[in-house]
Design a protein around this motif. Structure first.
Motif, short mmCIF file in Angstrom:
data_model
loop_
_atom_site.label_atom_id
_atom_site.label_comp_id
_atom_site.label_asym_id
_atom_site.label_seq_id
_atom_site.Cartn_x
_atom_site.Cartn_y
_atom_site.Cartn_z
N ALA A 1 39.97 34.37 27.43
CA ALA A 1 40.97 33.35 28.03
C ALA A 1 41.10 32.12 26.70
CB ALA A 1 39.51 32.10 28.51
N THR A 2 41.06 32.60 25.35
CA THR A 2 41.33 32.12 24.20
C THR A 2 43.44 32.29 23.94
OG1 THR A 2 39.24 31.94 23.35
CG2 THR A 2 41.54 32.08 22.08
N LYS A 3 43.57 34.26 24.60
CA LYS A 3 44.34 33.97 24.55
C LYS A 3 45.51 34.03 24.93
CE LYS A 3 44.11 39.40 22.76
NZ LYS A 3 44.42 40.43 22.51
N SER A 4 45.03 33.47 27.00
CA SER A 4 45.93 32.53 27.83
C SER A 4 45.97 30.73 27.27
CB SER A 4 45.63 32.91 29.12
OG SER A 4 45.86 32.43 29.63
N VAL A 5 45.17 30.49 26.59
CA VAL A 5 45.31 29.33 26.87
C VAL A 5 46.67 29.19 25.31
CG1 VAL A 5 43.64 27.03 25.79
CG2 VAL A 5 43.27 28.52 27.40
N ILE A 6 46.01 29.87 24.83
CA ILE A 6 47.05 29.77 23.64
C ILE A 6 48.51 30.34 23.33
CG2 ILE A 6 47.97 30.52 20.75
CD1 ILE A 6 44.65 31.08 20.36
N ALA A 7 48.63 31.35 24.78
CA ALA A 7 50.48 31.56 25.41
C ALA A 7 50.79 30.49 26.52
CB ALA A 7 50.05 32.46 25.58
N SER A 8 49.96 30.05 26.60
CA SER A 8 50.40 28.65 27.18
C SER A 8 50.58 27.27 26.28
CB SER A 8 49.31 28.03 28.20
OG SER A 8 49.66 28.69 29.75
N LEU A 9 49.94 27.54 24.97
CA LEU A 9 50.23 26.00 24.75
C LEU A 9 51.70 26.47 24.09
CD1 LEU A 9 46.50 25.58 23.04
CD2 LEU A 9 48.27 23.86 24.16
N GLU A 10 52.25 27.61 23.44
CA GLU A 10 52.57 28.04 22.90
C GLU A 10 54.34 28.69 23.53
OE1 GLU A 10 51.73 31.27 20.33
OE2 GLU A 10 51.03 30.70 18.78
N ASN A 11 54.12 28.65 24.77
CA ASN A 11 55.31 28.56 25.80
C ASN A 11 55.95 26.89 25.97
OD1 ASN A 11 56.90 28.90 28.18
ND2 ASN A 11 55.89 30.52 28.75
N PRO A 12 57.40 27.28 25.48
CA PRO A 12 57.94 25.37 25.98
C PRO A 12 58.66 25.15 26.66
CG PRO A 12 59.53 27.09 24.85
CD PRO A 12 57.99 27.86 25.13
N MET A 13 58.19 26.25 28.16
CA MET A 13 57.50 26.08 29.97
C MET A 13 56.95 25.34 30.38
SD MET A 13 61.12 25.42 30.31
CE MET A 13 61.39 25.47 31.81
N ASP A 14 55.72 25.54 29.32
CA ASP A 14 54.28 25.14 29.66
C ASP A 14 53.55 23.86 29.67
OD1 ASP A 14 54.04 28.41 31.09
OD2 ASP A 14 52.22 28.27 29.92
N ARG A 15 52.73 23.00 30.57
CA ARG A 15 52.43 22.08 29.64
C ARG A 15 51.15 22.10 29.87
NH1 ARG A 15 56.58 21.83 28.93
NH2 ARG A 15 59.02 20.20 29.16
N CYS A 16 49.76 21.60 28.62
CA CYS A 16 47.93 21.70 28.94
C CYS A 16 47.77 20.42 28.70
CB CYS A 16 47.84 22.34 27.40
SG CYS A 16 48.81 24.38 28.69
N PHE A 17 46.89 20.17 30.27
CA PHE A 17 46.89 18.92 29.97
C PHE A 17 44.93 19.27 29.54
CE2 PHE A 17 50.56 18.72 32.13
CZ PHE A 17 50.97 17.64 31.56
N ALA A 18 43.74 17.64 29.11
CA ALA A 18 42.89 17.98 29.33
C ALA A 18 42.56 16.79 29.30
CB ALA A 18 42.25 18.68 27.95
N ALA A 19 41.35 16.76 30.72
CA ALA A 19 40.46 15.55 29.89
C ALA A 19 38.89 15.45 29.48
CB ALA A 19 39.91 15.41 31.24
N PHE A 20 39.00 14.31 28.63
CA PHE A 20 38.10 14.06 27.52
C PHE A 20 37.48 13.38 27.82
CE2 PHE A 20 41.80 15.41 25.71
CZ PHE A 20 41.63 16.66 25.33
N ASP A 21 35.72 13.57 27.64
CA ASP A 21 34.57 12.71 27.84
C ASP A 21 33.90 12.86 26.27
OD1 ASP A 21 32.14 11.32 27.90
OD2 ASP A 21 30.79 12.76 28.97
N THR A 22 34.83 12.07 25.28
CA THR A 22 34.75 11.42 23.91
C THR A 22 35.31 12.15 23.51
OG1 THR A 22 32.26 10.28 24.60
CG2 THR A 22 33.22 11.30 22.26
N GLN A 23 34.40 13.27 22.64
CA GLN A 23 36.05 14.78 21.99
C GLN A 23 35.72 15.53 22.73
OE1 GLN A 23 38.07 14.43 19.50
NE2 GLN A 23 37.64 11.78 19.22
N LYS A 24 34.76 15.76 23.69
CA LYS A 24 34.77 16.61 24.73
C LYS A 24 35.74 17.08 25.46
CE LYS A 24 30.94 18.77 27.45
NZ LYS A 24 29.54 19.17 27.73
N ILE A 25 36.14 18.44 25.79
CA ILE A 25 36.73 18.90 26.46
C ILE A 25 36.03 19.33 28.37
CG2 ILE A 25 38.52 20.45 27.34
CD1 ILE A 25 39.57 20.72 24.91
N VAL A 26 36.12 18.47 29.27
CA VAL A 26 35.29 18.79 30.60
C VAL A 26 36.31 19.16 31.51
CG1 VAL A 26 33.93 17.32 29.51
CG2 VAL A 26 35.67 15.90 31.04
#
Length: 143
Positions: A38-63
Motif C-alpha cells: 500500500a505504501t509503494k502504491s501511494v508513493i507511486a501516485s505521489l511521484e507520477n506527474p499525472m496523478d493527484r493525491c488529496f487528503a482530508a485531515f482532522d487536525t494533523q491526522k489523515i482521515v
C-alpha cells in the motif's frame, strides 16, 4: 473535529497507506493489502506527474484520501482510482468534501470531466454528489 482538505505529501505516505489497508479489508472488497504494498502504491501516485493525491485531515491526522490520474484521451479527464474515509469518520461529509476539493483543484487545471468505477453500494453516495451513471460496463479477469 477540525477538518481541512489538502494535497498529500510524501512524508504522509505511510499514514495514507494505512487508510487503504483498513478500507480494503472491509466488505465488499475483503482484500488483504500489505502495508508495504500500500505504501509503494501511494508513493507511486505521489511521484507520477499525472496523478493527484488529496487528503482530508482532522487536525494533523489523515482521515480520508482521494487518488486519481489525469487521462488524456479526446479531452483531459480525471479518473478517480481510490476514495476512502476511515470508518469512524464516515457519514460526516468527508468523502463529499474530498470530492469537492478535488473538483475545484482539477477545474483550476482546466479539467472538466471525472470518471470512476465503484461498487454498487456506493451508487447512492455518488448520486448525492451529482455524479451520474454511465453506460460503461466493467469487466475483469484473473490470469
Amino acid at each position: 473535529m477540525e477538518l481541512c482538505f489538502g494535497l498529500l505529501k510524501k512524508e504522509q505516505a505511510v499514514d495514507a497507506a494505512k487508510i487503504i489497508v483498513k478500507a480494503f479489508k472491509q466488505p465488499p472488497w475483503n482484500e488483504c493489502w500489505e502495508d508495504t504494498q500500500a505504501t509503494k502504491s501511494v508513493i507511486a501516485s505521489l511521484e507520477n506527474p499525472m496523478d493527484r493525491c488529496f487528503a482530508a485531515f482532522d487536525t494533523q491526522k489523515i482521515v480520508g484520501i482521494l487518488f486519481g490520474r489525469i487521462q488524456i484521451y479526446s479531452r483531459d479527464d480525471f479518473y478517480i482510482m481510490m476514495l476512502s474515509v476511515l470508518s469512524e469518520y464516515q457519514h460526516k461529509g468527508i468523502g463529499k468534501g474530498l470530492l469537492h476539493f478535488c473538483e475545484k483543484a482539477l477545474k483550476s487545471e482546466g479539467i472538466s470531466h471525472i470518471e470512476l468505477i465503484t461498487a454498487p453500494f456506493d451508487k447512492q453516495f455518488y448520486n448525492k454528489c451529482n455524479y451520474s451513471v454511465s453506460d460503461a460496463v466493467h469487466f475483469e479477469k484473473n490470469i
